[in-house]
Design an enzyme around this catalytic site. Sequence first.
Site, mmCIF file in Angstrom:
data_model
loop_
_atom_site.group_PDB
_atom_site.id
_atom_site.type_symbol
_atom_site.label_atom_id
_atom_site.label_comp_id
_atom_site.label_asym_id
_atom_site.label_seq_id
_atom_site.Cartn_x
_atom_site.Cartn_y
_atom_site.Cartn_z
ATOM 1 N N LYS A 25 0.832 -1.205 0.000
ATOM 2 C CA LYS A 25 0.000 0.000 0.000
ATOM 3 C C LYS A 25 0.869 1.260 0.000
ATOM 4 O O LYS A 25 0.595 2.224 -0.738
ATOM 5 C CB LYS A 25 -0.914 -0.002 1.228
ATOM 6 C CG LYS A 25 -1.623 1.326 1.508
ATOM 7 C CD LYS A 25 -2.538 1.764 0.360
ATOM 8 C CE LYS A 25 -3.022 3.193 0.516
ATOM 9 N NZ LYS A 25 -3.893 3.416 1.655
ATOM 10 N N LYS A 31 1.620 11.678 7.031
ATOM 11 C CA LYS A 31 1.766 10.446 7.812
ATOM 12 C C LYS A 31 2.294 9.316 6.937
ATOM 13 O O LYS A 31 3.258 8.621 7.292
ATOM 14 C CB LYS A 31 0.421 10.062 8.425
ATOM 15 C CG LYS A 31 0.440 8.763 9.233
ATOM 16 C CD LYS A 31 -0.004 7.534 8.452
ATOM 17 C CE LYS A 31 -1.479 7.574 8.123
ATOM 18 N NZ LYS A 31 -1.950 6.288 7.537
#
Length: 311
Positions: free
Chosen positions: A177, A245
């Site tokens: 991912k 993030k």
Amino acid sequence: MKLAEDTGLPSIGFVGLGNMGRPMCRQLIAAGYNVTAFDINDSVLGEVVGEGAVAAQSAAACAAQVDLLLTSLPHPSHVEAVMAGADGALFVMQPGSIWVDLTTNRKDLIIELAGQAPAGVRVVDSPVTGAVDGARNGTLTLFVSGDSEPVAEATEVLQNLGLVIACGALGSGNVVKLVTNQLWFVSAAALGEAFAMGMANGVELATLWHAVKESVGDSFVVRHDAPSVFAGHYDPSFTLDLCIKDLGLLVELGENVKTDLPMTATAQAMFEQAAARYGTDVGELHVVKRIEDDTGISMRLDGDWVAPSEQ
């Protein structure tokens, strides 16, 4: 895995009903699963209860009574706060149950928590991609990893959310991912530069966009994200905070690569620059707005541009 008596399907717990979690939870309710849900926001919890979910009073209460627990949370720190510790949801799960984390998370944290799981509780990571419209339409791509048996059981449920790709050992789903996000971030940071370069040299934006889509420059970013720039909302469904993030997690993964990774580093710098100027809670494509503002070039384009969160 035991089956809920009235449906013949495993019972589902869903913790985290944000922009992505809420539509995923709805997909599972629509597929006929008995879903128990929890979120700290009573309003969004009430929405899924109105569609057929049962409300839990806490994440732990949700986890204690289901066959398959799904978590969809913004940050690794949120996952750790919900799942770990003496009062964590992980430690009240029943033998035979499976925890599937849908969060884009830190590989090492998933592996660490799996090592703390009670006997008989299996752990799978399955971060997702495809944006809010993909969650709403059941067309996400899910990167699932872990031991083969719980992955196979979880896949039976996850395939209701979209295409499931098995990625290997636990934690590999998050690596995959993040790699896909690395390519997304580089493309998004480059999008504004490309449009500005063409427009500054006399090409109309509509012509430029059409040409790029029909060329080697085509990408998901060009097709899916450019309209959010044209509309001027910059896709508020995914914030700069989440971009930063994920870029931080990518930098951590890059520590295992024995060379410089300048594309990733530059993308991180561009997103951090946008966040410093506009704040972290604004849409991801403010990385393009910075270029608009610096150049004085407006990338508004007439059209019925619907935000991904509304598609």
